[in-house]
Design an enzyme around this catalytic site. Structure first.
Site, short mmCIF file in Angstrom:
data_model
loop_
_atom_site.label_atom_id
_atom_site.label_comp_id
_atom_site.label_asym_id
_atom_site.label_seq_id
_atom_site.Cartn_x
_atom_site.Cartn_y
_atom_site.Cartn_z
N LYS A 153 0.53 22.26 -6.42
CA LYS A 153 -0.77 22.85 -6.80
C LYS A 153 -0.65 24.30 -7.28
O LYS A 153 -1.28 24.68 -8.26
CB LYS A 153 -1.70 22.77 -5.58
CG LYS A 153 -3.15 23.10 -5.89
CD LYS A 153 -4.00 22.98 -4.62
CE LYS A 153 -5.37 23.59 -4.84
NZ LYS A 153 -6.41 22.59 -5.05
N GLU A 195 -6.40 4.17 -7.77
CA GLU A 195 -5.28 4.65 -8.59
C GLU A 195 -4.43 3.50 -9.13
O GLU A 195 -3.86 3.60 -10.21
CB GLU A 195 -4.39 5.61 -7.79
CG GLU A 195 -4.99 6.99 -7.57
CD GLU A 195 -5.82 7.09 -6.31
OE1 GLU A 195 -6.09 6.05 -5.67
OE2 GLU A 195 -6.20 8.21 -5.94
N PHE A 197 -1.33 18.23 4.76
CA PHE A 197 -2.35 17.24 4.47
C PHE A 197 -2.12 16.64 3.08
O PHE A 197 -1.95 17.37 2.11
CB PHE A 197 -3.75 17.89 4.55
CG PHE A 197 -4.85 16.93 4.19
CD1 PHE A 197 -5.12 15.83 5.00
CD2 PHE A 197 -5.58 17.10 3.03
CE1 PHE A 197 -6.12 14.94 4.66
CE2 PHE A 197 -6.59 16.22 2.68
CZ PHE A 197 -6.85 15.12 3.49
N GLN A 198 -2.10 15.34 3.03
CA GLN A 198 -1.87 14.58 1.80
C GLN A 198 -0.57 14.97 1.10
O GLN A 198 -0.47 14.96 -0.12
CB GLN A 198 -3.07 14.71 0.84
CG GLN A 198 -4.32 14.04 1.41
CD GLN A 198 -5.43 13.83 0.40
OE1 GLN A 198 -5.58 14.59 -0.53
NE2 GLN A 198 -6.22 12.77 0.61
N MET A 223 -0.40 -21.00 -7.38
CA MET A 223 1.04 -21.08 -7.60
C MET A 223 1.78 -21.31 -6.29
O MET A 223 2.70 -22.12 -6.21
CB MET A 223 1.54 -19.81 -8.30
CG MET A 223 3.01 -19.85 -8.68
SD MET A 223 3.41 -21.23 -9.75
CE MET A 223 3.25 -20.47 -11.37
#
Lengths: 556, 166
Positions: free
Chosen positions: A163, A51, A113-114, A467
């Site tokens: 959802k 993602e 969940f999630q 760097m």
């Protein structure tokens, strides 16, 4: 007509002119993905490897095109994987709309969940965010989100959609996009005050930030600089607003900016700071910053005025319109002495330019790419030494051709951003990256391959975190704590494993041969360019320093 | 360090208070009190934020909060020019008759109200500017404050000026 929440989401995205979205499916966005499947002829979805790659792609897409980028992710880990990318877009004022699924309303607040409170998590890093509470309010929420993302100072907006709201149906009425908020209009008195300050100035300087690109005000800036005989300096975000090859352009200012650009800013008596936010990387020690100069600060974000640097005249307005109005109130005035002084800074810079060491130097690599540059070809970067070299050296002729993580300094930004820029423009895109940054999100090579994107990955491989190593060399007694990677990764084999082409490059001849192939290819190509591990970015103003602390060249 | 009061009318929605306190917190502005409540228009809630800082903090706090999409109206309500009020409920121990008499005298002097009375304690309600509340609390300390709660400051302009039209 009666549509489900998922269908309404697709329809409202199309209302906004969205034809491409980036994302990754998952449990709570299954219904949205089902509609994307059915609408694949109207809206293209590009799946990333992670993602984070998708949100950086939406960001790169927005920067390269000026349109709002869209990313979709599932709840929980899908949503949290967006966080770095959203923060990145927030700090660089990039308009993106991030859409996350969430568990159904009856499961919210039960550690399902999630489930994660992504609205709470992203509150400090979005312009605004929403959790949709009913299917009825979904369409207007999407319309509002796009308006907020692109209005005024652009930025990211997140919409969290439970959802069950995606499944439920309601009446949908098409609508056209909401107009962006009207920009504030500068007071006549402020225009007059600015004109007076300009008339009194002997050594004016135009300092140009990312706001100029958002306002498409490049031509006005050049007209202003011409009228008042001023040089133009850029923040990193401002690069490409005006062609960096323009005779008045001195390049980037600040910690790793061009000597002449920074020196002229400190020596000027009037800084016209346009669409800029005076980041600490650009100003160094604020108490010692350009103490001899008066500052006119013009920005569309009122909160930027006097936030980092106290200005003598602050104007909260659209920079394009305001500069045009100022131009009508001033008489063209040459400043030959100042021009001569600026020329002497340039001369000093040229004479003391640090060109690097080893068989293959960073500037040689960039110059070779520049010889092949195609019109409006986007150049993306990751974060680190290679980024600064690119910011210093790339010839950027058109706005929106430099796609780089400024405020957040996100290592791993480059692959996603380059993919987004490439998709947005349909043009061959070059990514300058380092082995450290590339290592963070190299999985997106898979995306570039499956989309068959003409992406040239210029990997500046020094085997170290360059760097950080540079700071350790200069400020930490050469104690190279955790910056010598010693990884033995074969990047050419890695590119091939992903299905891309890859070439090792150790000298100029190999560079030429590999670039010839890369610029003839249709798909992604990686050039593993070996550079010296002790290569440094010069000049450098040490953190919290000023022009008097500048290291121009390793010789001094 | 000075004390500043900002009045806001914001969308009366979940999370708005979070946004405002978050904004102050992450920019390092020190909130003394924050009050929020629905207004005559149920779509809007009125927030009053009292915070300490310098001129820079005041300027930035107002400009940053003004950017918040949910904030519809915002302005500073300078303490010396505005009407500010705070309410305290204070439970004080009154173990003997002398103590009780002292407390009752203080209540009268401060034009406070005794709102609960039991054998060993009284609960006092006092409304006023924060400084008045502070001095009443100081006065009660020796008697033994069992508990107290303050509402935090609410503020509005004098005269016909309103947040909405200024």
């Amino acid at each position: 007509m009666i549509l489900s929440g998922s269908q309404i989401l697709i329809e409202t995205l199309l209302e906004q002119g969205t034809d491409t979205v980036f994302g990754y499916p998952g449990g709570t966005v299954l219904n949205i993905y089902d509609e994307l499947y059915k609408s694949s002829d109207r809206i293209k979805h590009i799946i990333s490897a992670h993602e984070q790659g998708a949100v950086h792609a939406a960001d790169g897409y927005a920067r390269a095109s000026g349109k709002v980028g869209v990313v979709i992710a599932t709840s929980g880990p899908g949503a949290t994987n967006l966080v770095t990318g959203i923060a990145n877009a927030y700090l660089d004022s990039t308009p993106i709309v991030a859409i996350t699924g969430n568990v159904g309303r009856s499961l919210i607040g039960r550690d399902s969940f999630q489930e994660v409170d992504i609205k709470g998590i992203t509150m400090p890093i979005t312009k605004h965010n929403f959790q949709v509470r009913s299917t009825e309010e979904l369409a207007d929420t999407v319309r509002k989100a796009f308006k907020i993302a692109r209005s005024g100072r652009p930025g990211p907006v997140l919409i969290d959609i439970p959802k069950d709201i995606q499944i439920a149906t309601t009446e949908y009425t098409p609508a056209s996009p909401l107009p962006s908020d009207k920009a504030p209009y500068a007071y006549e008195t402020d225009i007059a005050a600015a004109a007076k300050m300009i008339a009194e100035a002997k050594k004016p300087y135009v300092y140009c930030g990312g706001g100029i690109i958002n306002a498409a005000a490049g031509p006005e800036i050049v007209a202003l600089a011409d009228a008042i005989d001023a040089p133009i300096g850029f923040s990193m975000m401002g690069l490409s607003a005006v062609p960096t090859t323009h005779p008045r352009a001195l390049g980037m200012v600040g910690m790793h900016g061009h000597y002449a650009a920074t020196k002229a800013m400190y020596e000027s008596d009037l800084i016209l700071a346009l669409g800029i936010r005076f980041s600490d990387r650009a100003t160094g020690d604020k108490k010692r910053f350009a103490t001899g100069a008066k500052i006119i600060h013009i920005d569309i974000d009122n909160a930027e005025l006097n936030k980092n640097i106290t200005c003598h005249l602050g104007i909260n307005a659209d920079v394009k319109e305001t500069v045009s109005r100022i131009l009508e109130c001033i008489a063209p005035t040459p400043h030959p002495e100042w021009a001569e002084q600026v020329a002497s800074f340039r001369k000093y810079e040229e004479e003391n330019l640090y060109l690097g060491k080893g068989d293959l130097t960073p500037y040689q690599i960039i110059d070779a790419v520049m010889e092949r540059t195609e019109p409006e070809m986007p150049i993306a970067t990751d974060v680190g030494q290679h980024q600064m070299w690119a910011a210093q050296r790339c010839k950027l002729e058109a706005p929106r051709t430099f796609v780089s993580s400024g405020g957040l300094g996100t290592m791993g930004y480059g692959m996603g951003a380059a993919i987004g820029a490439c998709v947005a423009t349909g043009k061959r895109t070059v990514l300058f990256t380092g082995d450290g940054s590339f290592g963070m999100n190299l999985n997106e090579m898979a995306t570039a391959v499956s989309q068959n994107l003409p992406l040239v990955v210029m990997l500046m491989n020094n085997g170290v975190l360059g760097m950080v190593r540079q700071w350790q060399t200069l400020f930490f007694g050469q104690r190279y704590s955790q910056t010598t990677l010693d990884r033995k990764t074969d990047f050419v084999a890695l590119a091939k494993a992903f299905g891309a082409d890859g070439y090792p490059v150790t000298n100029k001849e190999e560079l030429t041969a590999a670039l010839d192939k890369a610029f003839a290819a249709d798909g992604p190509v990686l050039l593993d360019c070996r550079i010296d591990q002790d290569e440094m970015v010069m000049p450098m103003i040490p953190p919290n320093g000023s022009i008097t602390d500048i290291l121009v060249n390793l010789k001094n | 360090m000075k004390k500043y009061v900002i009045g806001m009318l914001a969308n009366n929605e979940a999370g708005v208070l979070n946004r405002i306190t978050g904004l102050f917190g992450r920019r390092g502005f020190n909130i003394v009190s924050i009050t929020a409540g629905e207004t005559e228009d149920p779509k809007l809630s009125r927030l009053t934020v009292t915070f300490t800082g310098d001129e820079y903090a005041r300027d930035q706090a107002i400009r940053q909060a003004a950017k918040c999409v949910d904030v519809e109206y915002i302005k500073e309500l300078p303490i010396e020019k505005s009407i500010t009020r705070e309410l305290v409920m204070l439970k004080v121990a009154t173990d003997d008759a002398d103590m009780r008499k002292d407390v009752m005298d203080a209540i009268a002097a401060f034009k406070a109200k005794q709102i609960d009375y039991s054998s060993r304690a009284v609960v006092v309600e006092l409304t006023g500017e924060s400084a008045k509340i502070d001095s009443f609390i100081e006065l009660m300390k020796p008697y033994g404050i069992l508990e107290l709660c303050r509402t935090g400051t609410v503020a509005m302009d004098r005269g016909t000026t309103c947040l909405k039209n200024s």
